[in-house]
Design an enzyme around this catalytic site. Structure first.
Site, short mmCIF file in Angstrom:
data_model
loop_
_atom_site.label_atom_id
_atom_site.label_comp_id
_atom_site.label_asym_id
_atom_site.label_seq_id
_atom_site.Cartn_x
_atom_site.Cartn_y
_atom_site.Cartn_z
N ASP A 327 0.85 -1.19 0.00
CA ASP A 327 0.00 0.00 0.00
C ASP A 327 0.89 1.25 0.00
O ASP A 327 2.10 1.17 0.23
CB ASP A 327 -0.89 -0.02 1.25
CG ASP A 327 -2.10 0.88 1.13
OD1 ASP A 327 -2.40 1.35 0.02
OD2 ASP A 327 -2.76 1.13 2.17
N GLU A 330 2.62 4.78 -4.31
CA GLU A 330 2.62 5.62 -5.52
C GLU A 330 3.90 6.45 -5.70
O GLU A 330 4.24 6.70 -6.87
CB GLU A 330 1.40 6.55 -5.51
CG GLU A 330 0.08 5.86 -5.66
CD GLU A 330 -0.33 5.05 -4.43
OE1 GLU A 330 -0.96 3.99 -4.60
OE2 GLU A 330 0.00 5.48 -3.31
N ASP A 439 -8.91 2.83 -2.94
CA ASP A 439 -9.87 3.24 -1.91
C ASP A 439 -11.18 3.71 -2.53
O ASP A 439 -11.47 4.90 -2.61
CB ASP A 439 -9.28 4.34 -1.05
CG ASP A 439 -8.09 3.86 -0.24
OD1 ASP A 439 -7.91 2.63 -0.12
OD2 ASP A 439 -7.34 4.70 0.26
#
Length: 695
Positions: A327, A330, A439
């Site tokens: 997670d 990015e 999300d």
């Protein structure tokens, strides 16, 4: 003047090289540098030199469709919208958003004679696909260095499936997870300790609901420090993992890239000592705030840093972990010390000057997370020793993190398949890991987005993907939860995940009727695993999208964006609107068998001719279709994949002439299938004047 050269690759792929591109690793096919020849233009496009890069302009005919781009908000046919491929943590996926967590610059253009285009470039790419001018695609790249792959045949017509296969020959075969990953998976932010997870596992078995995996979000760590376990919450983590596995549950911990800045924390100390963290332009360590507070980010561009990160994963592999959930890669940044200092300065100024509009502070706070300036300031060291801004390589960060973890699995679990789920992705990740789509919210609109992304991501080679069933944010209604789970029957990744503070989404969190329906729906998924796994493995070997638009298989009179082929035999058409007891479906070309399943072994079936039909589908029913002269196979559902040997298969078929299906089975855990170690059973049913013959 830019340098443009070209060379021929594969069956119908032309590579156009502009300048000297950065080697992203997206393409596995070696390119012979001596075979390039100068080129004046790219076939079918206009190439324009801009002050800060290049632009590609492509004309569209009125009937042209544009497919691809992997994970983006918007329609399946990308025409009519702008897209910005720059990996970004954005939890609010509203229709106006131009980018999400992934960057997959691969599109297919056309209708009767389509062609494909892939751009191998590691940073921002902007695509205006018929937004400014409905009949024009304009692609801008802020660089004079990029590889452009054009998939266009001379002398014969390609199909969309042909182009996808060629693209995957170029970028590599899709990731194949262990077979247990086709089971149901339960997650929430958060199940924070051994007691809560043990109770969860016990409840699944008590309620007779199949489940194969339970996820651990950030609360299992010691103060959110990556590669740690809070042993107050998990006194004997290895024994706990082993006990869960005996009961048929795999435990999947989350891993974030941010390493907390804390003296005495061994991961921080070692990474700092060995120079494995990202820096600023002047060489000082870059600081970014995420869940643990101020952190350093690993420099995954550095091969030594990737190997170090993989060695840290071994801590968990030695304790029985077989999968990770990546997670915040990015990378996501909440703020930097410099940005927060500017906020404090503004607050101080507002105290002295009450006439400063409150909106100024609100705007600053709203733009604090993931500000573009952070990625200009964040620097990597390339293998050659040069410092380069993350902004110029931005889209690679999550993929390089996934590669580091995958390498750890392959080194420490040789010959065994691993489970790896990443949020951020770019071209090339499809070989290494799966993704979930981030999300999302408990909105009906996001269920429709799930359907579209399933297809678009399969086009880019990420066959195993899915969304958070029920939605991550907001409070889900029982109806939405059930309809989304019915879609989940036909999602490779079937994971129920929700956020802290939202309504609980475990199957028993709802009323008794909803619980019973969710149980039956999950059991239907397990009953279909022999069919799903057989088709997935065939598609992975053939490089054919496992989930694909019906337009890829049939001539359709119009675009169909909320139905999809699930392998070759099944078409799914989920209900994705509230208060609906049915929906319209388009049945293309052949006749179809409508299957209305109340439970895994209680179906109503009826044959329907091609055309548009309204299908009744009450809330307790999962409806799908089996193509004429095709077969779907089922087994008795288990509590978890591999609980016992499959002894009996049930075939559901719609046979007017001859139907065939190849049932595939391997050990589900190793790569021995690549060596030919697997079994197949060919099932054939023939209809001769109303008499059925099975062999």
């Amino acid at each position: 003047m830019i340098s443009l050269r070209k060379t021929r690759l594969l069956n119908f792929t032309q590579l156009y090289r502009i300048g000297q591109p950065y080697k992203t690793g997206a393409v596995v096919l070696p390119v012979d540098e001596i075979n390039f020849t100068p080129s004046a233009a790219i076939e079918g496009m206009t190439l324009t030199t801009l002050d800060s890069g290049i632009a590609l302009t492509i004309s569209l005919s009125p009937q042209d469709r544009v497919y691809g781009l992997g994970q983006t908000v918007g329609p399946l046919n990308k025409r009519g919208k702008k897209y910005r491929l720059y990996t970004t943590d954005d939890p609010v996926h509203t229709p106006d958003k131009e980018n999400l967590y992934g960057s997959h610059p691969f599109v297919m253009i056309g209708s009767k004679s389509p062609y494909g285009l892939s751009i191998d470039y590691p940073a921002e790419i902007c695509l205006d696909i018929g937004f400014t001018d409905h009949n024009v695609i304009e692609i801008t790249i802020p660089s004079y260095d990029a590889d452009i792959y054009l998939f266009r045949a001379q002398g014969h017509t390609l199909t969309f499936k042909d182009i996808v296969k060629e693209f995957l020959l170029l970028t590599g075969a899709p990731y194949v997870p262990p077979k247990w990953a086709f089971g149901y998976q339960q997650s929430r932010w958060s199940y924070p300790d051994a007691r809560s997870i043990a109770q969860l596992a016990e409840r699944f078995r008590k309620e007779d609901i199949p489940c194969d995996a339970i996820y651990m979000d950030i609360d299992y760590m010691d103060n959110f420090k990556v590669f740690t376990v809070d042993y107050n919450k998990f006194p004997d983590f290895a024994a706990f993992t082993g006990k869960l596995k005996q009961d048929g549950f795999r435990l999947i911990p989350i891993i974030d890239p941010g390493v907390k800045i804390q003296d005495g924390y061994d991961v921080y100390e070692e990474g700092k000592h060995k120079g494995f963290f990202c820096t600023t332009k002047d060489g000082s360590l870059f600081q970014a705030a995420v869940w643990p507070g101020l952190t350093h980010l690993p420099d995954f561009v550095n091969p030594d840093a990737r190997r170090w990160w993989g060695s840290l994963c071994k801590r968990f592999l030695d304790m029985g972990i077989e999968g990770f959930w990546l997670d915040m890669n990015e990378p996501s940044i909440f703020y930097t010390p410099e940005a927060m200092a500017a906020v404090f300065d503004l607050v101080s100024e507002m105290r002295n000057n009450p006439e400063i509009p409150k909106r100024c502070l609100q705007d600053m706070l709203n733009n604090l997370s993931n500000h573009r300036s952070y990625f200009h300031s964040l620097h990597h060291r390339t293998p050659s020793g040069a410092r380069i801004s993350n902004d110029k390589l931005h889209n690679l960060y999550g993929t390089l993190m996934a590669e580091a973890v995958a390498d750890a699995f392959m080194e420490n679990m040789p010959g065994r398949r691993y489970f790896l789920l990443s949020r951020s992705s770019s071209a090339g990740l499809a070989r290494t890991a799966a993704i979930w789509t981030g999300d999302n919210m408990s909105w009906w609109e996001h269920m429709l987005s799930n359907i579209r992304m399933l297809m678009s991501l399969n086009m880019t080679g990420i066959f195993y993907n899915g969304a958070d069933i029920g939605g991550f944010g907001c409070d889900v209604s029982p109806e939405l939860m059930l309809r989304w789970m019915q879609l989940g029957v036909f999602c490779p990744l079937c994971r129920n995940h929700s956020a802290f503070g939202t309504r609980r989404q475990e199957p028993w969190a709802f009323d008794a009727q909803t619980l019973n329906c969710l149980r039956d729906t999950i059991k239907l998924r397990y009953a279909l695993i022999p069919c799903s796994y057989s088709e997935f493995m065939r598609c992975a070997a053939d490089l054919t999208p496992f989930i694909r638009p019906v337009m890829f298989d049939f001539d359709c009179p119009f675009d169909v964006e909320d139905q999809f082929m699930y392998g070759d035999s099944i078409m799914a058409a989920p209900i994705h609107q509230p208060n609906a007891t049915g929906r319209y479906v388009m049945l293309p070309q052949s006749s179809w068998l409508l299957c209305q399943a109340l439970t895994h072994d209680n179906w109503a079936v009826s044959a329907l001719p091609p055309g548009v039909h309204y299908i009744e589908c009450p809330l307790n029913t999962t409806a799908f279709f089996i193509k004429e002269n095709s077969i779907a196979i089922l087994s008795e559902p288990m509590s978890y994949v591999g609980q016992r040997e499959i002894e009996t298969l049930r075939a559901v078929a719609f046979v007017t002439q001859t139907a065939r299906f190849t049932y595939y089975e391997d050990d589900g855990l190793t790569y021995d299938y690549k060596k030919g170690v697997y079994c197949t059973l060919r099932i054939e049913i023939t209809n001769t004047n109303g008499q059925y013959y099975i062999k």
